[in-house]
Design a protein around this motif. Structure first.
Motif, PDB file in Angstrom:
ATOM      1  N   GLY A 186       0.789  -1.136   0.173  1.00 34.36           N
ATOM      2  CA  GLY A 186      -0.043   0.012   0.088  1.00 34.36           C
ATOM      3  C   GLY A 186       0.878   1.146   0.133  1.00 34.36           C
ATOM      4  O   GLY A 186       0.451   2.226  -0.697  1.00 34.36           O
ATOM      5  N   VAL A 187       1.697   1.232   0.928  1.00 30.88           N
ATOM      6  CA  VAL A 187       2.964   2.512   0.916  1.00 30.88           C
ATOM      7  C   VAL A 187       3.357   2.712  -0.654  1.00 30.88           C
ATOM      8  O   VAL A 187       3.571   3.595  -0.940  1.00 30.88           O
ATOM      9  CB  VAL A 187       3.999   2.299   1.973  1.00 30.88           C
ATOM     10  CG1 VAL A 187       4.950   3.183   1.929  1.00 30.88           C
ATOM     11  CG2 VAL A 187       3.276   2.217   3.253  1.00 30.88           C
ATOM     12  N   VAL A 188       3.967   1.521  -1.385  1.00 32.71           N
ATOM     13  CA  VAL A 188       4.683   1.650  -2.452  1.00 32.71           C
ATOM     14  C   VAL A 188       3.525   2.195  -3.324  1.00 32.71           C
ATOM     15  O   VAL A 188       4.025   3.018  -4.095  1.00 32.71           O
ATOM     16  CB  VAL A 188       5.215   0.307  -2.816  1.00 32.71           C
ATOM     17  CG1 VAL A 188       5.621   0.340  -4.379  1.00 32.71           C
ATOM     18  CG2 VAL A 188       6.272  -0.166  -2.065  1.00 32.71           C
ATOM     19  N   TRP A 189       2.278   1.608  -3.419  1.00 36.42           N
ATOM     20  CA  TRP A 189       1.181   2.063  -4.367  1.00 36.42           C
ATOM     21  C   TRP A 189       1.060   3.431  -4.099  1.00 36.42           C
ATOM     22  O   TRP A 189       0.840   4.292  -5.021  1.00 36.42           O
ATOM     23  CB  TRP A 189      -0.055   1.305  -3.957  1.00 36.42           C
ATOM     24  CG  TRP A 189      -1.185   1.485  -5.002  1.00 36.42           C
ATOM     25  CD1 TRP A 189      -0.780   1.328  -6.343  1.00 36.42           C
ATOM     26  CD2 TRP A 189      -2.396   1.112  -4.677  1.00 36.42           C
ATOM     27  NE1 TRP A 189      -2.174   1.754  -6.779  1.00 36.42           N
ATOM     28  CE2 TRP A 189      -3.136   1.165  -5.955  1.00 36.42           C
ATOM     29  CE3 TRP A 189      -3.267   0.765  -3.430  1.00 36.42           C
ATOM     30  CZ2 TRP A 189      -4.554   1.093  -5.878  1.00 36.42           C
ATOM     31  CZ3 TRP A 189      -4.581   1.043  -3.623  1.00 36.42           C
ATOM     32  CH2 TRP A 189      -5.372   0.914  -4.821  1.00 36.42           C
ATOM     33  N   ALA A 190       1.038   3.867  -2.909  1.00 37.18           N
ATOM     34  CA  ALA A 190       0.709   5.428  -2.777  1.00 37.18           C
ATOM     35  C   ALA A 190       1.808   6.365  -3.289  1.00 37.18           C
ATOM     36  O   ALA A 190       1.712   7.134  -3.951  1.00 37.18           O
ATOM     37  CB  ALA A 190       0.447   5.742  -1.200  1.00 37.18           C
ATOM     38  N   VAL A 191       2.970   5.886  -2.789  1.00 32.19           N
ATOM     39  CA  VAL A 191       4.390   6.677  -3.270  1.00 32.19           C
ATOM     40  C   VAL A 191       4.466   6.857  -4.590  1.00 32.19           C
ATOM     41  O   VAL A 191       4.949   7.982  -5.531  1.00 32.19           O
ATOM     42  CB  VAL A 191       5.414   6.209  -2.598  1.00 32.19           C
ATOM     43  CG1 VAL A 191       6.770   6.974  -3.308  1.00 32.19           C
ATOM     44  CG2 VAL A 191       5.425   6.270  -1.177  1.00 32.19           C
ATOM     45  N   TRP A 224      -4.760  17.085   0.322  1.00 40.50           N
ATOM     46  CA  TRP A 224      -5.527  16.113  -0.546  1.00 40.50           C
ATOM     47  C   TRP A 224      -4.625  15.055  -0.841  1.00 40.50           C
ATOM     48  O   TRP A 224      -4.967  13.718  -0.789  1.00 40.50           O
ATOM     49  CB  TRP A 224      -5.729  16.897  -1.926  1.00 40.50           C
ATOM     50  CG  TRP A 224      -6.713  16.034  -2.756  1.00 40.50           C
ATOM     51  CD1 TRP A 224      -7.990  16.117  -2.916  1.00 40.50           C
ATOM     52  CD2 TRP A 224      -6.291  14.810  -3.651  1.00 40.50           C
ATOM     53  NE1 TRP A 224      -8.418  15.049  -3.771  1.00 40.50           N
ATOM     54  CE2 TRP A 224      -7.367  14.408  -4.157  1.00 40.50           C
ATOM     55  CE3 TRP A 224      -4.882  14.493  -3.876  1.00 40.50           C
ATOM     56  CZ2 TRP A 224      -7.544  13.276  -5.060  1.00 40.50           C
ATOM     57  CZ3 TRP A 224      -4.968  13.193  -4.662  1.00 40.50           C
ATOM     58  CH2 TRP A 224      -6.159  12.686  -5.401  1.00 40.50           C
ATOM     59  N   ILE A 225      -3.203  15.313  -1.083  1.00 39.00           N
ATOM     60  CA  ILE A 225      -2.285  14.061  -1.130  1.00 39.00           C
ATOM     61  C   ILE A 225      -2.339  13.399   0.087  1.00 39.00           C
ATOM     62  O   ILE A 225      -2.211  12.076  -0.183  1.00 39.00           O
ATOM     63  CB  ILE A 225      -0.887  14.462  -1.801  1.00 39.00           C
ATOM     64  CG1 ILE A 225      -1.064  15.449  -3.019  1.00 39.00           C
ATOM     65  CG2 ILE A 225       0.028  13.538  -1.768  1.00 39.00           C
ATOM     66  CD1 ILE A 225       0.077  16.026  -3.508  1.00 39.00           C
ATOM     67  N   VAL A 226      -2.241  13.658   1.267  1.00 37.01           N
ATOM     68  CA  VAL A 226      -2.192  13.124   2.386  1.00 37.01           C
ATOM     69  C   VAL A 226      -3.462  12.324   2.835  1.00 37.01           C
ATOM     70  O   VAL A 226      -3.296  11.155   2.737  1.00 37.01           O
ATOM     71  CB  VAL A 226      -1.975  14.104   3.769  1.00 37.01           C
ATOM     72  CG1 VAL A 226      -2.168  13.356   5.128  1.00 37.01           C
ATOM     73  CG2 VAL A 226      -0.902  14.786   3.866  1.00 37.01           C
ATOM     74  N   GLY A 227      -4.397  12.705   2.499  1.00 39.51           N
ATOM     75  CA  GLY A 227      -5.868  12.023   2.773  1.00 39.51           C
ATOM     76  C   GLY A 227      -5.771  10.923   1.466  1.00 39.51           C
ATOM     77  O   GLY A 227      -6.423   9.825   1.849  1.00 39.51           O
ATOM     78  N   GLN A 228      -5.285  11.197   0.429  1.00 36.95           N
ATOM     79  CA  GLN A 228      -5.361  10.179  -0.778  1.00 36.95           C
ATOM     80  C   GLN A 228      -4.467   8.988  -0.375  1.00 36.95           C
ATOM     81  O   GLN A 228      -4.663   7.726  -0.645  1.00 36.95           O
ATOM     82  CB  GLN A 228      -5.234  10.933  -2.129  1.00 36.95           C
ATOM     83  CG  GLN A 228      -5.305   9.919  -3.273  1.00 36.95           C
ATOM     84  CD  GLN A 228      -6.693   9.814  -3.778  1.00 36.95           C
ATOM     85  OE1 GLN A 228      -7.656  10.061  -2.880  1.00 36.95           O
ATOM     86  NE2 GLN A 228      -6.871   8.930  -4.584  1.00 36.95           N
ATOM     87  N   CYS A 229      -3.478   9.472  -0.019  1.00 36.16           N
ATOM     88  CA  CYS A 229      -2.355   8.235   0.388  1.00 36.16           C
ATOM     89  C   CYS A 229      -2.565   7.504   1.494  1.00 36.16           C
ATOM     90  O   CYS A 229      -2.432   6.250   1.535  1.00 36.16           O
ATOM     91  CB  CYS A 229      -0.931   8.920   0.872  1.00 36.16           C
ATOM     92  SG  CYS A 229       0.031   9.533  -0.678  1.00 36.16           S
ATOM     93  N   LEU A 230      -3.479   8.132   2.353  1.00 36.92           N
ATOM     94  CA  LEU A 230      -3.851   7.355   3.680  1.00 36.92           C
ATOM     95  C   LEU A 230      -4.897   6.178   3.202  1.00 36.92           C
ATOM     96  O   LEU A 230      -4.748   5.140   3.771  1.00 36.92           O
ATOM     97  CB  LEU A 230      -4.582   8.154   4.858  1.00 36.92           C
ATOM     98  CG  LEU A 230      -5.227   7.654   5.884  1.00 36.92           C
ATOM     99  CD1 LEU A 230      -4.296   6.740   6.615  1.00 36.92           C
ATOM    100  CD2 LEU A 230      -6.005   8.582   6.812  1.00 36.92           C
ATOM    101  N   SER A 231      -5.864   6.978   2.237  1.00 35.98           N
ATOM    102  CA  SER A 231      -6.892   5.720   1.721  1.00 35.98           C
ATOM    103  C   SER A 231      -6.438   4.562   0.794  1.00 35.98           C
ATOM    104  O   SER A 231      -6.615   3.552   0.793  1.00 35.98           O
ATOM    105  CB  SER A 231      -7.790   6.846   0.823  1.00 35.98           C
ATOM    106  OG  SER A 231      -7.370   7.120  -0.307  1.00 35.98           O
ATOM    107  N   THR A 232      -5.192   5.037   0.042  1.00 37.45           N
ATOM    108  CA  THR A 232      -4.463   4.127  -0.652  1.00 37.45           C
ATOM    109  C   THR A 232      -3.881   3.071   0.103  1.00 37.45           C
ATOM    110  O   THR A 232      -4.394   2.006  -0.473  1.00 37.45           O
ATOM    111  CB  THR A 232      -3.445   4.925  -1.357  1.00 37.45           C
ATOM    112  OG1 THR A 232      -3.729   5.659  -2.408  1.00 37.45           O
ATOM    113  CG2 THR A 232      -2.723   3.550  -2.372  1.00 37.45           C
ATOM    114  N   VAL A 233      -3.208   3.092   1.142  1.00 36.27           N
ATOM    115  CA  VAL A 233      -2.828   2.379   1.799  1.00 36.27           C
ATOM    116  C   VAL A 233      -3.910   1.485   2.610  1.00 36.27           C
ATOM    117  O   VAL A 233      -3.895   0.046   2.523  1.00 36.27           O
ATOM    118  CB  VAL A 233      -1.819   2.741   3.049  1.00 36.27           C
ATOM    119  CG1 VAL A 233      -1.216   1.700   4.065  1.00 36.27           C
ATOM    120  CG2 VAL A 233      -0.684   3.754   2.465  1.00 36.27           C
ATOM    121  N   ALA A 234      -4.821   2.089   3.121  1.00 39.23           N
ATOM    122  CA  ALA A 234      -6.142   1.299   3.863  1.00 39.23           C
ATOM    123  C   ALA A 234      -6.675   0.442   3.090  1.00 39.23           C
ATOM    124  O   ALA A 234      -7.055  -0.474   3.256  1.00 39.23           O
ATOM    125  CB  ALA A 234      -6.908   2.676   4.523  1.00 39.23           C
TER     126      ALA A 234
END
Length: 264
Positions: free
Chosen positions: A153-158, A173-183
């Motif tokens: 999830g972290v790699v996917w977000a980064v 927005w990027i912070v929220g999007q990365c959080l949802s990406t990992v979750a």
């Protein structure tokens, strides 16, 4: 595993450079930058690595794995697969409304949903062939089911951050999007094991994520929307981890469960 990620990011550089040079507002959904076409790379890299690992047979196995579906006794899991993203997005919408924040902004028409899903499904299939079809197994053999899901999830977000910046997204927005990406990756991996390690459900979830974000009013422009979605999906992932912790925690799956299987 390391080879996959190094090659993926190396091949992404030309896409990121193109995204910084060429602007195409309005040509892609949600005003995505040109670098969004990097979606083909997980498939390409997985094919290259499979060819190196097992030759042509490995590539054929990888491509067949893309179309793996839940077995008869696991088909009820299609219900959470289909409802996961709409439910979490509606909860996010409700939270924003309760907070009294206006929900407006450009969005795709609901009439375009079938077309959007078809387009996004192609992109999702390319990505998930690499994520779930190839690299997830070695990640989980090293870090366990939950650990592997979080790392992926972290790699996917980064991997998407450059595109977010090029698309003009705000920092929060990027912070929220990365959080949802990992979750969401944690939830997708959980469902991946509930459905017998079938890849096609992950493709459906991935496509629905993009569809939901496209029809949510002003989602790409409103940091509050991405933050709300991130919080809701993080809460869902935490709940799944706590309730089904014995099944989703690192080491809970044996080596036999995590080894590569011949696709059905």
């Amino acid at each position: 595993m390391t080879r996959f990620f190094v090659l993926l990011f190396a091949l992404s550089l030309p896409f990121w450079i193109a995204g910084s040079v060429f602007r195409g507002p309005g040509l892609l959904p949600m005003d995505m930058p040109v670098s969004a076409f990097q979606f083909v790379l997980p498939l390409v890299v997985a094919m290259v690595c499979s060819r190196r690992d097992e030759g042509v047979r490995g590539v054929a196995t990888l491509l067949r794995r893309l179309f793996s579906v839940p077995r008869r006794g696991q088909r009820a899991w299609w219900v959470p697969v289909v409802l996961l993203v709409p439910a979490t997005m509606l909860l996010s919408y409700g939270l924003i409304a309760l907070a009294g924040v206006p929900l407006d902004g450009p969005r795709e028409s609901l009439a375009t949903v079938p077309v959007l899903f078809a387009v996004y499904a192609v992109a999702a299939a390319c990505e998930e062939t690499g994520w779930m079809g190839y690299v997830l197994r070695p990640l989980q053999r090293r870090w366990g089911v939950l650990g592997g899901a979080v790392v992926l999830g972290v790699v996917w977000a980064v991997w998407h951050v450059v595109g977010y910046v090029q698309g003009g997204r705000a920092a929060w927005w990027i912070v929220g999007q990365c959080l949802s990406t990992v979750a969401l990756r944690v939830l997708m991996v959980w469902l991946f094991h509930r459905t017998g390690q079938a890849v096609l459900p992950a493709v459906v979830i991935h496509a629905l994520i993009n569809v939901a974000e496209s029809v949510f009013p002003g989602y790409p422009q409103r940091p509050v929307a991405a933050l709300a979605f991130g919080l809701v999906t993080a809460a869902a992932a935490t709940m799944v981890t706590l309730v089904w912790g014995a099944r989703t925690s690192p080491g809970s799956y044996g080596k036999a469960h995590l080894r590569r299987r011949r696709p059905r």
